[in-house]
Design an enzyme around this catalytic site. Structure first.
Site, short mmCIF file in Angstrom:
data_model
loop_
_atom_site.label_atom_id
_atom_site.label_comp_id
_atom_site.label_asym_id
_atom_site.label_seq_id
_atom_site.Cartn_x
_atom_site.Cartn_y
_atom_site.Cartn_z
N ASN A 188 52.16 -19.19 33.48
CA ASN A 188 52.22 -18.60 32.16
C ASN A 188 52.11 -19.71 31.14
O ASN A 188 52.78 -20.75 31.26
CB ASN A 188 53.55 -17.84 31.98
CG ASN A 188 53.65 -16.67 32.94
OD1 ASN A 188 52.68 -15.93 33.14
ND2 ASN A 188 54.81 -16.49 33.55
N HIS A 202 53.94 -20.59 39.66
CA HIS A 202 54.71 -19.69 40.53
C HIS A 202 53.87 -19.45 41.79
O HIS A 202 52.69 -19.06 41.69
CB HIS A 202 54.94 -18.34 39.84
CG HIS A 202 55.70 -18.39 38.55
ND1 HIS A 202 57.01 -17.99 38.45
CD2 HIS A 202 55.32 -18.77 37.30
CE1 HIS A 202 57.42 -18.11 37.19
NE2 HIS A 202 56.41 -18.58 36.47
N HIS A 236 54.37 -25.25 35.14
CA HIS A 236 54.82 -24.84 36.47
C HIS A 236 53.93 -23.74 36.99
O HIS A 236 53.39 -22.95 36.23
CB HIS A 236 56.29 -24.40 36.46
CG HIS A 236 56.62 -23.34 35.46
ND1 HIS A 236 56.81 -23.61 34.12
CD2 HIS A 236 56.76 -22.00 35.58
CE1 HIS A 236 57.09 -22.49 33.48
NE2 HIS A 236 57.05 -21.48 34.33
#
Ligand code: AMP
Ligand code: ZN
Length: 113
Positions: A86, A101, A99
């Site tokens: 995101n 996921h 990051h």
């Protein structure tokens, strides 16, 4: 970077459930999993988001994807998995440290869910 949650997790200053680590990347369990497997892959250096990927740090992102492929193989995620990053507030980025996921272990809808 000061006061960055994921920098502190990568440095071991805040506890996390480690899955994998090398010189460049730290992987740990998401604290609020949305799938049976929900890991976060972060660079150990602070990059704010995917919007800040450029020539000087894009090899690191390539390395993160190598780690994703290795984990998927080790975990036998043969049925598939999802990788999400995101970027920015409207996309729901709550932690401003790049990051990815890694999600697996259930069916995923598309474009939602
Ligand atoms: P995003 O919303 O894409 O920025 O993702 C941030 C993720 O970090 C969320 O899925 C959170 O559940 C997760 N998270 C927040 N704090 C922690 C923590 N201390 N340890 C592990 N995961 C966390
Ligand atoms: Zn950071």
């Amino acid at each position: 970077m000061e006061d960055c949650l994921f920098c502190k997790i990568a440095a071991g200053e805040i506890p996390s459930k480690k899955i994998y680590e090398d010189d460049l990347v730290y992987v740990f369990e998401d604290i609020a999993p949305t799938a049976p497997i929900h890991y976060l892959l972060i660079p150990k250096t602070h990059i704010k988001s995917a919007a800040e990927v450029a020539a000087e740090n894009s090899a690191l992102v390539g390395h993160i994807f190598e780690v994703i492929a290795k984990l998927a193989k080790d975990l036998k995620l043969d049925d598939g998995f999802r990788v999400v990053t995101n970027c920015g507030d409207s996309a729901g980025q709550t932690v401003k440290h790049l990051h990815f996921h890694l999600l697996a272990g259930r069916e995923f809808g598309w474009p939602a869910g």
